[in-house]
Scaffold this active site. Structure first.
Site, mmCIF file in Angstrom:
data_model
loop_
_atom_site.group_PDB
_atom_site.id
_atom_site.type_symbol
_atom_site.label_atom_id
_atom_site.label_comp_id
_atom_site.label_asym_id
_atom_site.label_seq_id
_atom_site.Cartn_x
_atom_site.Cartn_y
_atom_site.Cartn_z
ATOM 1 N N LYS A 24 0.838 -1.218 0.000
ATOM 2 C CA LYS A 24 0.000 0.000 0.000
ATOM 3 C C LYS A 24 0.862 1.253 0.000
ATOM 4 C CE LYS A 24 -1.456 1.736 3.946
ATOM 5 N NZ LYS A 24 -1.362 3.128 4.403
ATOM 6 N N ASN A 25 1.860 1.300 0.881
ATOM 7 C CA ASN A 25 2.620 2.544 1.025
ATOM 8 C C ASN A 25 3.638 2.755 -0.089
ATOM 9 O OD1 ASN A 25 1.120 3.171 3.219
ATOM 10 N ND2 ASN A 25 2.677 2.642 4.746
ATOM 11 N N ARG A 94 -4.457 10.784 4.553
ATOM 12 C CA ARG A 94 -3.404 11.796 4.659
ATOM 13 C C ARG A 94 -2.398 11.718 3.517
ATOM 14 N NH1 ARG A 94 -2.449 14.194 9.431
ATOM 15 N NH2 ARG A 94 -0.318 14.435 8.748
ATOM 16 N N CYS A 118 -4.975 13.332 13.491
ATOM 17 C CA CYS A 118 -5.093 11.981 12.969
ATOM 18 C C CYS A 118 -5.136 11.012 14.136
ATOM 19 C CB CYS A 118 -3.894 11.769 12.059
ATOM 20 S SG CYS A 118 -3.247 10.148 11.934
ATOM 21 N N ARG A 123 1.161 14.409 13.560
ATOM 22 C CA ARG A 123 1.546 14.274 12.153
ATOM 23 C C ARG A 123 1.574 15.562 11.326
ATOM 24 N NH1 ARG A 123 -1.053 8.917 9.671
ATOM 25 N NH2 ARG A 123 0.814 8.962 8.387
ATOM 26 N N PRO A 124 2.482 16.479 11.658
ATOM 27 C CA PRO A 124 2.590 17.707 10.854
ATOM 28 C C PRO A 124 3.177 17.436 9.463
ATOM 29 C CG PRO A 124 4.346 17.594 12.483
ATOM 30 C CD PRO A 124 3.461 16.410 12.738
ATOM 31 N N ILE A 125 3.098 18.441 8.575
ATOM 32 C CA ILE A 125 3.710 18.302 7.238
ATOM 33 C C ILE A 125 4.688 19.444 6.971
ATOM 34 C CG2 ILE A 125 1.914 16.912 6.104
ATOM 35 C CD1 ILE A 125 1.000 19.707 4.951
ATOM 36 N N ASP A 126 5.180 20.035 8.081
ATOM 37 C CA ASP A 126 6.088 21.187 7.952
ATOM 38 C C ASP A 126 7.337 20.863 7.124
ATOM 39 O OD1 ASP A 126 6.508 19.487 10.254
ATOM 40 O OD2 ASP A 126 8.150 20.810 10.827
ATOM 41 N N LEU A 127 7.811 19.622 7.186
ATOM 42 C CA LEU A 127 9.052 19.285 6.467
ATOM 43 C C LEU A 127 8.811 19.194 4.955
ATOM 44 C CD1 LEU A 127 10.411 16.641 9.014
ATOM 45 C CD2 LEU A 127 11.015 19.060 8.847
ATOM 46 N N ASP A 307 4.535 0.582 12.128
ATOM 47 C CA ASP A 307 3.345 -0.063 11.551
ATOM 48 C C ASP A 307 3.194 -1.524 11.978
ATOM 49 O OD1 ASP A 307 2.759 2.301 10.310
ATOM 50 O OD2 ASP A 307 3.482 1.702 8.337
ATOM 51 N N ILE A 329 7.846 6.974 16.932
ATOM 52 C CA ILE A 329 7.505 7.673 15.672
ATOM 53 C C ILE A 329 6.253 8.548 15.838
ATOM 54 C CG2 ILE A 329 7.029 7.403 13.190
ATOM 55 C CD1 ILE A 329 9.795 6.361 13.891
ATOM 56 N N ARG A 399 -8.622 -0.120 4.514
ATOM 57 C CA ARG A 399 -7.760 0.878 3.863
ATOM 58 C C ARG A 399 -6.456 0.252 3.396
ATOM 59 N NH1 ARG A 399 -6.816 6.183 7.155
ATOM 60 N NH2 ARG A 399 -5.402 6.295 5.395
HETATM 61 N N1 EPU Z 1 6.962 14.589 10.728
HETATM 62 C C1 EPU Z 1 7.134 15.907 11.022
HETATM 63 N N2 EPU Z 1 7.000 16.805 10.003
HETATM 64 C C2 EPU Z 1 6.711 16.434 8.727
HETATM 65 C C3 EPU Z 1 6.533 15.070 8.444
HETATM 66 C C4 EPU Z 1 6.678 14.161 9.465
HETATM 67 O O1 EPU Z 1 7.392 16.276 12.162
HETATM 68 O O2 EPU Z 1 6.602 17.309 7.852
HETATM 69 C C5 EPU Z 1 7.094 13.589 11.813
HETATM 70 C C6 EPU Z 1 5.801 12.812 12.073
HETATM 71 O O3 EPU Z 1 4.946 13.528 12.937
HETATM 72 C C7 EPU Z 1 6.322 11.537 12.680
HETATM 73 C C8 EPU Z 1 7.630 11.304 11.919
HETATM 74 O O4 EPU Z 1 7.993 12.578 11.391
HETATM 75 O O5 EPU Z 1 6.630 11.751 14.040
HETATM 76 C C9 EPU Z 1 7.567 10.298 10.800
HETATM 77 O O6 EPU Z 1 6.444 10.567 9.984
HETATM 78 P P1 EPU Z 1 6.455 10.245 8.428
HETATM 79 O O7 EPU Z 1 6.358 11.541 7.687
HETATM 80 O O8 EPU Z 1 7.574 9.344 8.104
HETATM 81 O O9 EPU Z 1 5.081 9.469 8.250
HETATM 82 P P2 EPU Z 1 4.174 9.514 6.968
HETATM 83 O O10 EPU Z 1 5.007 9.706 5.770
HETATM 84 O O11 EPU Z 1 3.030 10.422 7.188
HETATM 85 C C10 EPU Z 1 4.339 6.956 6.421
HETATM 86 C C11 EPU Z 1 3.386 5.819 6.233
HETATM 87 C C12 EPU Z 1 2.802 5.441 7.585
HETATM 88 C C13 EPU Z 1 3.947 5.031 8.506
HETATM 89 C C14 EPU Z 1 4.963 6.179 8.599
HETATM 90 C C15 EPU Z 1 6.192 5.839 9.411
HETATM 91 C C16 EPU Z 1 2.580 6.166 3.989
HETATM 92 C C17 EPU Z 1 1.464 6.538 3.086
HETATM 93 N N3 EPU Z 1 2.340 6.223 5.301
HETATM 94 O O12 EPU Z 1 3.590 8.034 6.959
HETATM 95 O O13 EPU Z 1 1.959 4.315 7.366
HETATM 96 O O14 EPU Z 1 3.462 4.743 9.783
HETATM 97 O O15 EPU Z 1 5.392 6.564 7.269
HETATM 98 O O16 EPU Z 1 6.826 4.734 8.885
HETATM 99 O O17 EPU Z 1 3.655 5.807 3.534
HETATM 100 C C18 EPU Z 1 0.192 2.815 7.826
HETATM 101 O O18 EPU Z 1 0.428 2.279 6.731
HETATM 102 O O19 EPU Z 1 -0.569 2.317 8.692
HETATM 103 C C19 EPU Z 1 0.836 4.099 8.124
HETATM 104 C C20 EPU Z 1 0.382 4.931 9.069
#
Ligand code: EPU
Length: 420
Positions: A24-25, A94, A118, A123-127, A307, A329, A399
Site C-alpha cells: 500500500k505505502n 493523509r 489523525c 503528524r505535521p507536514i512542515d518538512l 506499523d 515515531i 484501507r
Molecule cells: N513529521 C514531522 N513533520 C513532517 C513530516 C513528518 O514532524 O513534515 C514527523 C511525524 O509527525 C512523525 C515522523 O515525522 O513523528 C515520521 O512521519 P512520516 O512523515 O515518516 O510518516 P508519513 O510519511 O506520514 C508513512 C506511512 C505510515 C507510517 C509512517 C512511518 C505512507 C502513506 N504512510 O507516513 O503508514 O506509519 O510513514 O513509517 O507511507 C500505515 O500504513 O498504517 C501508516 C500509518
C-alpha cells in the site's frame, strides 16, 4: 458498515500458505508520480485496498485517467482540470499530500487541504513544506489549504530535520523536474521510498544514493511513461508472520522480500519463533507455546516499524514475562491498548512506553478498530481469544489490507465479514 466476527481458540494453529499483496505505502506515491508525466504509467502488483481507490479518485478529480488492468492500473495525465486536493479526500487519507510535490513541479501550482489531526498522532507536514520552499516554491496557507506555486522549481540542498517517509517521497518527485541538482540529506530509506526512486528513474529521472540516507537528484525537463511492479507489502508480511507465531502455527508466507522484514524477523526469532526462508520470496514461520518477552523500540527503517507495533504487542501478551514497547515515531499510537485490555491483556501505557505483562489468556469481546494497524492487531488477538471476537469499524482495516479475512480463512481461521 461491516464487521469481522472471529471464532478464536487458544489451540488454533494456523497452517498452510498465503500470498502477500503489493505494498500500500509503495503504490500510493507511485500513483502520485503519474502526475509528473503526460505519458502512460502502468503499475502492476497493485493491492485492491481502499486507500488505492481514494488516491485514484483524487487523480481522476484532478483530470487524470485511471484504468484498471488485470493486476494493476494504467494512469495517464496529459493535462489537469483542477490543481486542488479537497479536504474531503485528504481527510479520508493523509497520503493525499503526495500530490503536492508532483503538481507544483509539473503544473506550477497545487492547492492541497491541510490534513489536520489523525488517530495516531499530530503528524505535521512542515518538512514537506520547508523542502518545497527550498526548491523555490511560494507557499501560503489559507482557509485550511496549502497553496504552492512556482514557475520552475530549482535544485537545492535540503536536510530533513527528522526522517519522513512521505516527505522524502514528495521532495524526490518535486526535485525530479526541478532545474539543476538537489541533494536530500537524512532521507527516509524505507523500501517504499526506494521503490518510488526506481519508478522515477524508469520514467527518466536521475536519482542516485551517494550514501545510505542521501539522495542526489539531477533534475530533468520532462519525464516519460514507465511500467513498474510494486514491491510486496512488508507490513502485511509482518502481520502474517506474527499470526503464525502467535497461534503456534506453521505457515509459509509467499511473495515477500525477506530483507524488508529483517527487524521483525529478528524480534520473532528472539521471542522463540522459527522463521526461515522457504525458497525464493517465501518465509516459513513456526510458532511456539513458550513465547519469550521482548523489548521493542520503533524507529525508521531498517529499525522496527511503527506499523508493526500493535500487531507485535498482541504476541507479547502471550509471552511469559514483561515486555516494554517504546513508540518513537507517533505520539498517540496506542489506541489498540484499551481494546486489547478489554480482551484480557495486561498492558499499561506510560508516556511513549507500553508495559505488557504476559502471559494473559484472552477472551472474545466486541472491540472497535480505531486505525489501520490497530485493527489488524485486534483481528490477531481474536484468533487466540476464546469464544467470539467482533471487530467493528473495519473500514480502517480495509484501507490497507487486501482480503485479510479470506487469507486468514485459507490458513484455517474462522473469520467472517458480516453486515454491522
Ligand atoms: N513529521 C514531522 N513533520 C513532517 C513530516 C513528518 O514532524 O513534515 C514527523 C511525524 O509527525 C512523525 C515522523 O515525522 O513523528 C515520521 O512521519 P512520516 O512523515 O515518516 O510518516 P508519513 O510519511 O506520514 C508513512 C506511512 C505510515 C507510517 C509512517 C512511518 C505512507 C502513506 N504512510 O507516513 O503508514 O506509519 O510513514 O513509517 O507511507 C500505515 O500504513 O498504517 C501508516 C500509518
Amino acid at each position: 458498515m461491516e464487521k469481522l466476527v472471529i471464532k478464536g481458540a487458544p489451540g488454533l494453529r494456523l497452517r498452510g500458505e498465503v500470498r502477500m499483496s503489493g505494498a500500500k505505502n509503495a503504490v500510493l506515491p507511485a500513483i502520485a508520480a503519474s502526475l509528473l508525466t503526460g505519458e502512460e504509467v502502468r503499475l502492476s502488483n497493485v493491492p485492491r485496498v481502499k486507500d488505492v481507490e481514494t488516491i485514484l479518485t483524487l487523480i481522476a478529480d484532478l483530470g487524470g485517467s485511471c484504468k484498471n488492468t488485470a493486476d494493476g492500473v494504467s494512469l495517464r495525465v496529459p493535462k489537469i482540470r483542477s490543481d486542488e486536493a479537497s479536504y474531503e479526500l485528504v481527510r479520508a487519507m493523509r497520503a493525499s499530500i503526495l500530490v503536492l510535490g508532483p503538481l507544483v513541479a509539473r503544473f506550477g501550482k497545487a492547492v492541497v487541504a491541510l490534513p489536520g489531526g489523525c488517530a495516531i498522532g499530530s503528524r505535521p507536514i512542515d518538512l514537506h513544506i520547508a523542502g518545497l520552499q527550498k526548491l523555490g516554491a511560494t507557499i501560503s496557507l489559507e482557509h485550511g489549504y496549502i497553496r504552492a506555486e512556482a514557475d520552475r522549481l530549482r535544485g537545492a540542498e535540503i536536510v530533513f530535520e527528522k526522517k519522513t517517509v512521505t516527505g522524502t517521497e514528495n521532495l524526490l518527485m518535486a526535485a525530479a523536474l526541478a532545474k539543476g541538482e538537489t541533494i536530500l540529506r537524512n532521507c527516509a530509506r524505507e523500501p517504499e521510498v526506494a521503490d518510488l526512486a526506481v519508478l522515477l528513474n524508469k520514467m527518466g529521472a536521475r536519482i542516485d544514493w551517494p550514501d545510505e540516507d542521501t539522495a542526489r537528484i539531477r533534475g530533468v525537463k520532462e519525464l516519460g511513461g514507465a511500467a513498474h511492479a510494486i514491491i510486496p507489502d512488508r507490513i502485511e508480511t509482518g502481520t502474517f508472520l506474527v499470526a503464525g507465531a502467535l497461534t503456534g502455527g506453521d505457515i509459509i508466507v509467499r511473495g515477500v522480500v525477506p530483507e524488508h522484514v529483517g527487524s521483525v524477523i529478528d524480534k520473532l526469532r528472539a521471542s522463540g519463533a522459527y522463521v526461515e526462508p522457504a525458497g525464493e520470496g517465501a518465509l516459513r514461520v513456526v510458532g511456539t507455546s513458550e513465547v519469550r518477552p521482548q523489548d521493542i523500540t520503533t524507529s525508521p527503517y531498517p529499525g522496527f516499524p511503527t506499523d508493526m507495533q500493535a500487531q507485535f504487542m498482541v504476541l507479547l501478551t502471550q509471552a511469559a514475562g514483561t515486555s516494554i514497547i517504546t513508540e518513537t515515531i507517533f505520539d498517540r499510537r496506542y489506541s489498540h491498548v484499551n481494546e486489547l485490555v478489554r480482551l484480557g491483556a495486561s498492558i499499561e501505557v506510560q508516556g511513549d512506553k507500553a508495559v505488557v505483562k504476559g502471559k494473559t489468556p484472552l477472551s472474545g469481546a466486541e472491540v472497535v478498530a480505531t486505525d489501520l494497524r490497530a485493527s489488524a492487531a485486534l483481528v490477531l488477538a481474536g484468533l487466540v481469544a476464546t469464544g467470539e471476537t467482533t471487530v467493528t469499524e473495519i473500514e480502517h482495516l480495509d484501507r490497507g489490507y487486501e482480503r485479510i479475512e479470506e487469507k486468514l480463512r485459507g490458513l484455517g481461521a474462522s473469520i467472517e465479514r458480516v453486515k454491522a
